[in-house]
Design a protein around this motif. Structure first.
Motif, PDB file in Angstrom:
ATOM      1  N   VAL A 110     -10.952 -67.913  14.131  1.00 52.02           N
ATOM      2  CA  VAL A 110     -11.629 -67.139  13.090  1.00 52.02           C
ATOM      3  C   VAL A 110     -11.147 -65.693  13.155  1.00 52.02           C
ATOM      4  O   VAL A 110     -11.035 -65.121  14.253  1.00 52.02           O
ATOM      5  N   CYS A 111     -10.862 -65.127  11.996  1.00 51.68           N
ATOM      6  CA  CYS A 111     -10.446 -63.736  11.915  1.00 51.68           C
ATOM      7  C   CYS A 111     -11.263 -63.027  10.839  1.00 51.68           C
ATOM      8  O   CYS A 111     -11.534 -63.600   9.780  1.00 51.68           O
ATOM      9  N   TYR A 112     -11.652 -61.786  11.126  1.00 49.97           N
ATOM     10  CA  TYR A 112     -12.371 -60.958  10.162  1.00 49.97           C
ATOM     11  C   TYR A 112     -11.539 -59.727   9.828  1.00 49.97           C
ATOM     12  O   TYR A 112     -10.848 -59.180  10.693  1.00 49.97           O
ATOM     13  N   ILE A 113     -11.622 -59.311   8.574  1.00 46.05           N
ATOM     14  CA  ILE A 113     -10.955 -58.087   8.132  1.00 46.05           C
ATOM     15  C   ILE A 113     -12.003 -57.163   7.533  1.00 46.05           C
ATOM     16  O   ILE A 113     -12.773 -57.569   6.658  1.00 46.05           O
ATOM     17  N   THR A 114     -12.023 -55.923   8.011  1.00 45.21           N
ATOM     18  CA  THR A 114     -12.912 -54.919   7.450  1.00 45.21           C
ATOM     19  C   THR A 114     -12.092 -53.947   6.624  1.00 45.21           C
ATOM     20  O   THR A 114     -11.110 -53.368   7.105  1.00 45.21           O
ATOM     21  N   LEU A 115     -12.480 -53.786   5.367  1.00 51.48           N
ATOM     22  CA  LEU A 115     -11.754 -52.933   4.428  1.00 51.48           C
ATOM     23  C   LEU A 115     -12.293 -51.510   4.459  1.00 51.48           C
ATOM     24  O   LEU A 115     -13.386 -51.261   4.983  1.00 51.48           O
ATOM     25  N   PRO A 116     -11.556 -50.557   3.904  1.00 50.44           N
ATOM     26  CA  PRO A 116     -12.100 -49.203   3.755  1.00 50.44           C
ATOM     27  C   PRO A 116     -13.431 -49.258   3.009  1.00 50.44           C
ATOM     28  O   PRO A 116     -13.556 -49.912   1.985  1.00 50.44           O
ATOM     29  N   GLY A 117     -14.418 -48.572   3.537  1.00 47.45           N
ATOM     30  CA  GLY A 117     -15.754 -48.632   2.950  1.00 47.45           C
ATOM     31  C   GLY A 117     -16.676 -49.548   3.723  1.00 47.45           C
ATOM     32  O   GLY A 117     -17.896 -49.429   3.622  1.00 47.45           O
ATOM     33  N   GLY A 118     -16.092 -50.499   4.470  1.00 47.83           N
ATOM     34  CA  GLY A 118     -16.911 -51.361   5.318  1.00 47.83           C
ATOM     35  C   GLY A 118     -17.032 -52.809   4.898  1.00 47.83           C
ATOM     36  O   GLY A 118     -17.563 -53.621   5.649  1.00 47.83           O
TER      37      GLY A 118
ATOM     38  N   ARG B 213     -26.057 -41.372   4.526  1.00 44.70           N
ATOM     39  CA  ARG B 213     -25.772 -41.545   5.945  1.00 44.70           C
ATOM     40  C   ARG B 213     -24.867 -42.732   6.221  1.00 44.70           C
ATOM     41  O   ARG B 213     -23.924 -42.646   7.006  1.00 44.70           O
ATOM     42  N   GLY B 214     -25.128 -43.860   5.578  1.00 45.72           N
ATOM     43  CA  GLY B 214     -24.353 -45.057   5.851  1.00 45.72           C
ATOM     44  C   GLY B 214     -24.732 -45.697   7.174  1.00 45.72           C
ATOM     45  O   GLY B 214     -25.693 -45.303   7.835  1.00 45.72           O
ATOM     46  N   LEU B 215     -23.941 -46.681   7.579  1.00 41.35           N
ATOM     47  CA  LEU B 215     -24.209 -47.447   8.798  1.00 41.35           C
ATOM     48  C   LEU B 215     -23.347 -46.905   9.930  1.00 41.35           C
ATOM     49  O   LEU B 215     -22.127 -46.872   9.835  1.00 41.35           O
ATOM     50  N   ASP B 216     -23.979 -46.458  11.005  1.00 38.08           N
ATOM     51  CA  ASP B 216     -23.242 -45.899  12.136  1.00 38.08           C
ATOM     52  C   ASP B 216     -23.725 -46.519  13.445  1.00 38.08           C
ATOM     53  O   ASP B 216     -24.635 -47.354  13.463  1.00 38.08           O
ATOM     54  N   GLU B 217     -23.103 -46.103  14.542  1.00 40.19           N
ATOM     55  CA  GLU B 217     -23.428 -46.672  15.851  1.00 40.19           C
ATOM     56  C   GLU B 217     -24.863 -46.362  16.269  1.00 40.19           C
ATOM     57  O   GLU B 217     -25.512 -47.163  16.935  1.00 40.19           O
ATOM     58  N   TYR B 218     -25.338 -45.187  15.894  1.00 40.64           N
ATOM     59  CA  TYR B 218     -26.712 -44.831  16.251  1.00 40.64           C
ATOM     60  C   TYR B 218     -27.701 -45.787  15.585  1.00 40.64           C
ATOM     61  O   TYR B 218     -28.668 -46.236  16.211  1.00 40.64           O
ATOM     62  N   MET B 219     -27.460 -46.122  14.308  1.00 41.86           N
ATOM     63  CA  MET B 219     -28.359 -47.025  13.599  1.00 41.86           C
ATOM     64  C   MET B 219     -28.302 -48.427  14.215  1.00 41.86           C
ATOM     65  O   MET B 219     -29.329 -49.088  14.386  1.00 41.86           O
ATOM     66  N   ARG B 220     -27.097 -48.875  14.550  1.00 44.89           N
ATOM     67  CA  ARG B 220     -26.965 -50.188  15.187  1.00 44.89           C
ATOM     68  C   ARG B 220     -27.707 -50.228  16.526  1.00 44.89           C
ATOM     69  O   ARG B 220     -28.396 -51.189  16.844  1.00 44.89           O
ATOM     70  N   SER B 221     -27.526 -49.172  17.316  1.00 43.13           N
ATOM     71  CA  SER B 221     -28.189 -49.115  18.623  1.00 43.13           C
ATOM     72  C   SER B 221     -29.706 -49.090  18.476  1.00 43.13           C
ATOM     73  O   SER B 221     -30.428 -49.735  19.232  1.00 43.13           O
ATOM     74  N   SER B 222     -30.181 -48.345  17.473  1.00 37.49           N
ATOM     75  CA  SER B 222     -31.618 -48.261  17.233  1.00 37.49           C
ATOM     76  C   SER B 222     -32.191 -49.631  16.860  1.00 37.49           C
ATOM     77  O   SER B 222     -33.252 -50.026  17.354  1.00 37.49           O
TER      78      SER B 222
ATOM     79  N   GLU C 173     -18.371 -51.482  -3.935  1.00 40.48           N
ATOM     80  CA  GLU C 173     -18.948 -50.247  -3.408  1.00 40.48           C
ATOM     81  C   GLU C 173     -20.469 -50.340  -3.374  1.00 40.48           C
ATOM     82  O   GLU C 173     -21.112 -49.880  -2.424  1.00 40.48           O
ATOM     83  N   PHE C 174     -21.038 -50.929  -4.417  1.00 39.45           N
ATOM     84  CA  PHE C 174     -22.492 -51.098  -4.459  1.00 39.45           C
ATOM     85  C   PHE C 174     -22.963 -52.022  -3.341  1.00 39.45           C
ATOM     86  O   PHE C 174     -23.969 -51.758  -2.673  1.00 39.45           O
ATOM     87  N   GLN C 175     -22.213 -53.097  -3.101  1.00 38.64           N
ATOM     88  CA  GLN C 175     -22.570 -54.030  -2.035  1.00 38.64           C
ATOM     89  C   GLN C 175     -22.489 -53.366  -0.672  1.00 38.64           C
ATOM     90  O   GLN C 175     -23.309 -53.628   0.220  1.00 38.64           O
ATOM     91  N   GLU C 176     -21.507 -52.487  -0.475  1.00 39.08           N
ATOM     92  CA  GLU C 176     -21.376 -51.776   0.796  1.00 39.08           C
ATOM     93  C   GLU C 176     -22.617 -50.941   1.079  1.00 39.08           C
ATOM     94  O   GLU C 176     -23.094 -50.867   2.214  1.00 39.08           O
ATOM     95  N   MET C 177     -23.136 -50.283   0.026  1.00 39.28           N
ATOM     96  CA  MET C 177     -24.350 -49.485   0.184  1.00 39.28           C
ATOM     97  C   MET C 177     -25.566 -50.380   0.375  1.00 39.28           C
ATOM     98  O   MET C 177     -26.435 -50.108   1.217  1.00 39.28           O
ATOM     99  N   MET C 178     -25.639 -51.479  -0.365  1.00 40.88           N
ATOM    100  CA  MET C 178     -26.782 -52.383  -0.273  1.00 40.88           C
ATOM    101  C   MET C 178     -26.882 -53.035   1.104  1.00 40.88           C
ATOM    102  O   MET C 178     -27.979 -53.374   1.555  1.00 40.88           O
ATOM    103  N   THR C 179     -25.744 -53.214   1.774  1.00 42.20           N
ATOM    104  CA  THR C 179     -25.757 -53.802   3.110  1.00 42.20           C
ATOM    105  C   THR C 179     -26.626 -52.991   4.059  1.00 42.20           C
ATOM    106  O   THR C 179     -27.361 -53.542   4.886  1.00 42.20           O
ATOM    107  N   VAL C 180     -26.558 -51.661   3.933  1.00 48.17           N
ATOM    108  CA  VAL C 180     -27.377 -50.789   4.778  1.00 48.17           C
ATOM    109  C   VAL C 180     -28.856 -51.076   4.548  1.00 48.17           C
ATOM    110  O   VAL C 180     -29.636 -51.233   5.497  1.00 48.17           O
ATOM    111  N   PHE C 181     -29.263 -51.198   3.280  1.00 42.03           N
ATOM    112  CA  PHE C 181     -30.675 -51.423   2.971  1.00 42.03           C
ATOM    113  C   PHE C 181     -31.104 -52.852   3.298  1.00 42.03           C
ATOM    114  O   PHE C 181     -32.263 -53.089   3.650  1.00 42.03           O
TER     115      PHE C 181
END
Length: 295
Positions: free
Chosen positions: A65-73, A193-202, A156-164
């Motif tokens: 299995v391989c995953y690719i992350t694009l610019p924007g997430g 803000r977007g999704l960052d390491e601090y949010m993941r850790s929290s 782009e909308f989906q990238e933002m919605m992922t956070v919510f």
């Protein structure tokens, strides 16, 4: 499948000046060239290598299995069952390229007509379309999010919605509303803000707390998330929400194991050396969790 792929390529060939030459290249190179041209058109050339991220899932043997992350997430994975890592990489690149190309079509832009249609589809027998004008309702919040992305693409909308989606899944949104935070302020804050390491850790720490209150819950939740990720990948859809959930829960579970090991080690040291070391491990627990999560 081939006809649809060719149609998508032709629809956005403006992003590939050397289109005919690109068609003879492998799909990994095509994906790279697409985003290189796109970044150059946005005056951000030279960053494509660091923005396209390939990740192979740990495996002792096929299927890979391989995953690719694009610019924007946005994240995509291989659709087919692959016997080699190289094949998985190519197939994941193919899925990512098709979605990237499709995202450039005019019908993939957020427009007033699209918003009206989406709100009508979201409304049900128990939810009136009139709620879209009230930002305190779920439909009103959805309307607010859509209007904030007019002129941008659905990816782009989906990238933002992922956070919510993650905030909702984690219970963070509910907690913020209970603290009298307005939906508008929450949207404004997390959209920027977007999704960052601090949010993941929290979030991982939140799930670690739930595991301590109800042992076994974390493992069950992780199994569900892993199944959801597999099913979503086989459907060829965008995967970031499912992959982030899996990684957050895996991080939390690893911390649960570390906690258990520290507790057991602390008990042993208490028997051997006395009470002072047991107190030391109690004091070090919380800092260690944060440090490990941030790494």
């Amino acid at each position: 499948h081939t006809a649809f792929y060719s149609y998508l390529c032709m629809s956005v060939k403006g992003f590939l000046p050397h289109y005919r030459a690109a068609m003879n290249m492998n799909v990994v190179s095509m994906l790279h060239n697409f985003w290189e041209q796109k970044q150059m058109s946005q005056d951000a050339g030279g960053q494509t290598e660091s923005l396209l991220s390939y990740e192979s899932a740990p495996s002792l043997g096929p299927p890979y299995v391989c995953y690719i992350t694009l610019p924007g997430g946005s994240c995509f994975g291989n659709y087919k069952v692959c016997d080699t890592q190289a094949e998985a990489r190519r197939d994941a690149a193919r899925v990512a390229l098709m979605n990237s190309l499709a995202n450039e079509l005019p019908c993939r832009q957020i427009s007033p007509a699209f918003i009206t249609q989406s709100l009508q589809q979201a409304a049900s027998d128990s939810v009136s379309i009139e709620d879209a004008c009230d930002s305190s309702t779920s439909l009103g919040t959805y309307s607010l999010l859509l209007h904030s992305y007019i002129g941008r693409t659905m990816l782009e909308f989906q990238e933002m919605m992922t956070v919510f989606q993650l905030l909702h899944w984690n219970g963070t949104l509910k907690a913020l509303i209970e603290r009298q935070c307005s939906r508008q302020s929450v949207i404004a804050y997390y959209s920027q803000r977007g999704l960052d390491e601090y949010m993941r850790s929290s979030m991982a720490l939140d799930w670690l707390g739930r595991e301590q209150r109800a042992p076994g819950r974390l493992g069950e939740e992780l199994q569900v998330a892993q199944r959801e990720l597999v099913l979503a990948r086989r459907r060829g859809i965008e995967l970031r929400f499912y992959k982030e959930k899996t990684e957050i829960l895996s991080l939390a579970l690893s911390q649960a194991y570390i906690h258990h090991a520290c507790d057991q080690f602390g008990k042993t040291e208490h028997i051997t050396h006395g009470h002072h070391l047991q107190g030391f491990y109690k004091l070090k627990k919380v800092p260690n969790i944060v440090l490990i999560c941030l790494i």
